[in-house]
Design an enzyme around this catalytic site. Structure first.
Site, PDB file in Angstrom:
ATOM      1  N   GLY A 198      -5.272  50.463  51.157  1.00 49.34           N
ATOM      2  CA  GLY A 198      -5.478  49.331  50.262  1.00 49.34           C
ATOM      3  C   GLY A 198      -6.916  48.865  50.196  1.00 49.34           C
ATOM      4  N   LEU A 224       0.082  53.892  46.712  1.00 48.92           N
ATOM      5  CA  LEU A 224      -1.340  53.662  46.966  1.00 48.92           C
ATOM      6  C   LEU A 224      -1.820  54.269  48.277  1.00 48.92           C
ATOM      7  CD1 LEU A 224      -3.831  52.201  45.813  1.00 48.92           C
ATOM      8  CD2 LEU A 224      -3.181  50.220  47.200  1.00 48.92           C
ATOM      9  N   ASP A 225      -2.827  55.155  48.145  1.00 48.51           N
ATOM     10  CA  ASP A 225      -3.467  55.779  49.319  1.00 48.51           C
ATOM     11  C   ASP A 225      -2.478  56.555  50.187  1.00 48.51           C
ATOM     12  OD1 ASP A 225      -5.480  52.807  49.564  1.00 48.51           O
ATOM     13  OD2 ASP A 225      -5.857  54.658  48.466  1.00 48.51           O
ATOM     14  N   GLU A 226      -1.385  57.015  49.573  1.00 41.68           N
ATOM     15  CA  GLU A 226      -0.381  57.792  50.317  1.00 41.68           C
ATOM     16  C   GLU A 226      -0.331  59.242  49.841  1.00 41.68           C
ATOM     17  OE1 GLU A 226       2.097  54.571  52.422  1.00 41.68           O
ATOM     18  OE2 GLU A 226       2.102  56.761  52.514  1.00 41.68           O
TER      19      GLU A 226
END
Ligand SMILES: Nc1nc2c(c(=O)[nH]1)N[C@@H](CN(C=O)c1ccc(C(=O)N[C@@H](CCC(=O)O)C(=O)O)cc1)CN2
Length: 281
Positions: A198, A224-226
């Protein structure tokens, strides 16, 4: 006249795959220049990347590879090796990764062709102009995100971009745009994921008192960011570092990690393996 191609494939593991692929190429007087393979015992999937020279046309090769692939249940892709990958770079207000990618591109270090730069700010229009790259300022707010993303996608598609690089682009892409860019959008996250996902990861890292900071290049997904991680690296930190110190020291790591990820993706060295990747460096 021979041309160079790159074949990537994945299929259920079984004996004879390498033999079948190398025999297929030999029968067509294909000369293997580079080959790598990986057997994922956890999933039972086999992965392979082969660069080869061959006199057959791409169309003819595609038809014949399809026949071979059907016998092994292969998911495969064939790329002309000589073609630089058309790329659109997206950026917000931090320009170190953009600057690094443009310099590496112009220095001939990346097999990409930067077709456009898109930003929700005007900060880097002169940098774009210095590289003779079209610059598109598309402001994005919660109220205008749909229209803004429509303009972004129109540019991406009209430029025929096979790669979109979020070079510190700090807007969350909608699920719809993530779907349309699946497998061809790379983000640089300024932390060693999965830590500090995040916004503001250096603030999070400083608050946690970390002794290492890092950067992660990953494919962009709706989570998100995964997305599947392509490359990571770390840099030391200590109790004397402020958030500003961490931010400054992290810039070089971010740029280097993103450049490696872009290089490997543009050379078709990164294969998706579920939520992970196989990288034939
Ligand atoms: N769908 C995705 N979009 C984006 C991803 C992703 O993985 N999936 N990565 C980010 C980059 N990023 C960290 O690397 C990041 C950027 C922005 C934020 C964030 O929360 N920003 C704003 C909210 C903006 C918005 O609502 O669009 C905020 O600061 O509140 C978090 C992480 C790029 N996009």
């Amino acid at each position: 006249m021979t041309s160079a191609y790159i074949l990537t494939l994945s299929c259920p593991d079984r004996t004879g795959i390498v033999h079948a692929v190398s025999g297929f190429l030999l029968e067509r007087e294909g000369n293997i220049e580079e080959a790598a393979q990986y057997n994922d015992h956890g999933t039972g999937l086999f992965f392979m990347r082969v660069r080869f020279a061959c006199s057959q046309t791409e169309t003819s090769l595609r038809e014949q590879i399809a026949d071979l692939a059907s016998k092994f249940g292969m998911r495969w892709k064939l790329y002309p090796a000589a073609e630089p990958m058309k790329t659109v770079i997206m950026v917000s207000k931090e320009g170190h990764c953009l600057n690094d990618l443009l310099f590496r591109w112009k220095s001939g270090l990346l097999a990409i062709d930067v077709r456009a730069i898109i930003s929700n700010h005007r900060d880097f229009y002169q940098l774009a102009a210095s590289y003779n790259v079209p610059f598109h300022h598309i402001p994005v707010t919660a109220a205008t995100k749909a229209q803004g993303e429509a303009k972004q996608l129109e540019i991406i598609e009209s430029e025929g971009a096979d790669l979109v690089v979020l070079a510190r682009y700090m807007q969350i892409l909608s699920n719809d745009l993530c779907t349309k860019l699946a497998g061809r959008a790379i983000n640089i996250h300024h932390s060693f994921l999965p830590s500090f996902k995040g916004a503001k990861p250096y603030y999070q890292a400083h608050d946690r008192g970390v002794k290492l900071i890092g950067a992660t290049a990953h494919y962009v997904t709706a989570d998100l960011d995964e997305g599947p991680i392509i490359e990571q690296d770390v840099e030391r930190a200590d109790h004397t570092d402020t958030v500003e110190d961490l931010t400054a020291r992290g810039r070089d790591t971010e740029s280097q990690v993103l450049a490696r990820a872009v290089k490997w993706h543009s050379e078709h060295r990164v294969l998706l393996n579920g939520h992970r990747t196989v990288v034939f460096k």
